[in-house]
Design an enzyme around this catalytic site. Sequence first.
Site, PDB file in Angstrom:
ATOM      1  N   GLU A 196      -5.746   0.775  30.036  1.00  0.00           N
ATOM      2  CA  GLU A 196      -5.375   1.745  28.992  1.00  0.00           C
ATOM      3  C   GLU A 196      -4.795   3.009  29.618  1.00  0.00           C
ATOM      4  O   GLU A 196      -3.870   3.606  29.068  1.00  0.00           O
ATOM      5  CB  GLU A 196      -6.586   2.097  28.113  1.00  0.00           C
ATOM      6  CG  GLU A 196      -7.176   0.919  27.340  1.00  0.00           C
ATOM      7  CD  GLU A 196      -6.166   0.170  26.496  1.00  0.00           C
ATOM      8  OE1 GLU A 196      -5.185   0.791  26.042  1.00  0.00           O
ATOM      9  OE2 GLU A 196      -6.339  -1.048  26.323  1.00  0.00           O
ATOM     10  N   GLY A 256       0.783  -1.239   0.000  1.00  0.00           N
ATOM     11  CA  GLY A 256       0.000   0.000   0.000  1.00  0.00           C
ATOM     12  C   GLY A 256       0.810   1.281   0.000  1.00  0.00           C
ATOM     13  O   GLY A 256       0.297   2.350   0.312  1.00  0.00           O
TER      14      GLY A 256
END
Length: 503
Positions: free
Chosen positions: A343, A118
């Site tokens: 997190e 890509g």
Amino acid sequence: MRKPAEVWWWAALGAGAGLVGGLAWVGVNIWPLLLILALVGVLKWSGAMGQLASRTRIGAPVAPARGAVPRVRFDDVGGHEHAKQELVEALDFLKRPEAAERLGVRPLKGILFTGPPGTGKTLLAKAAANYSDAAFLSASGSEFVEMYAGVGAQRVRQLFHEARTAARQAGRGAAVVFIDEVEVMAGRRGQHTSHLEYDQTLNQLLVELDGLTPHDDVRVLVMAASNRADLLDPALTRPGRLDRQVRVDLPDRMARRQILALHAANKPLAGDVDLDALAHDTFGFSGAHLESLCNEAAILALRDGAPALSRQHFHEAVDKVLMGERMDRVVRSAERRRVAVHEGGHALAAELVRPGSVSQVTIAPRGRALGYVRQSPDDDPLLETVSELEGQIVVCLAGSEAEVLQLGERSTGAANDFEQAWAIARRMVLAGLTELGVVDEQALTKDQMFGAVQGIVRRARARVRALLEENRRELARLADTLVAEETVDGPTLRRWLATEAAG
Ligand code: ATP
């Protein structure tokens, strides 16, 4: 399930065999009959082979016979300035063959683009064909791979033939043949189980390359792309064949800015969209990711009925491209708290180890992740130092250590973090960055590797624990806010840390 025709065929065969057996039993000479049956068998078999040939498209066109000059120009490819420059130089022989011949330049036969998926290899090949006003034919390496000997080689011949025909029909003097994923058809010879077929296909490609001369009425240039250049047969990349290698890497920040501008050009942008900031936040994105990001932002704007794409649309799109679609998964409140602590631990450690690196922390589930921290380094690093790598390990381990500190025990949510931490530590060992000194991977025993990696991880874990203990209050505040608001962005987190430090 067998088709009805096949069932009849087998029934007739059984009846025939019974009849022949019966006739032989009563003393009739069955040899003429057997001969006739053998003849029918041969005819049937050659018919089946015919069908097989048509199924495997022997002699059929390999790629859609478009052959037109692509409309992509070098200006449509963002970044890759060095690659473009190299291509322009290399293509001059197609544009100005007389000058090249006068100076005795050996004409270039092939260019190999290498780099991650890509990043614009196909785009560059198309732009190169446009620049040299050449007919363009493309095929993928997998189109040449067949079980049946000779089919792949036949397709290679066909592709070159089609390229020349397309150029002649379009009145062009040059053609570009582009082969994507070339490693599939041109891996090192003798390594495949059905090696004869692979070898024949590659040999045919080499023959075609060797047969290209500057005096052909159509000058053909071969371009190939590969994500795994290390797998290619050296015969393909030797001087005189695909000897010009152009590296097409992930874009740096400037290139990301250019690619974003290219793909946002046909979209209305709201005043709050800052492409520089977006380029900063999209570290590690390929050109294809960036194209998808602009497209997703436009889809979100359409969904909202907005007149233009806003900063919020782009933010949402970054998360979607990175992590996948947002999930409506119901998360139990205890789990939600655990994800927030986990997190929060990662984000806090990242900001403390590398100030300014956190773009966002969220506990919104996307794809398979229950939450995540998006980090953007200040600049695109080319090399990593010991302290930077140790810092990355600290960030990986911080999620599970935060869980221990705040909730008393770990969970399975950290399995992926440990894998990453282990992989970074392993890289450090192999790069000679540990007490083992310079090592050879083959000579290293499993125990030595295990001991060295474990030592790095143990030291990092002690450092994380100390960091989080020191910032216990910030961790609790971050986790509480995540539970309440789901997302905290980098600037907000940095403001809190600055206030705490001042107070
Ligand atoms: P692969 O190795 O997977 O075949 P590739 O390197 O050939 O990928 P392309 O097919 O050229 O990648 O790129 C895919 C799409 O991504 C392009 O059609 C384009 O929209 C976008 N893109 C990639 N790189 C760039 C770039 N440098 N500038 C602008 N757009 C880009």
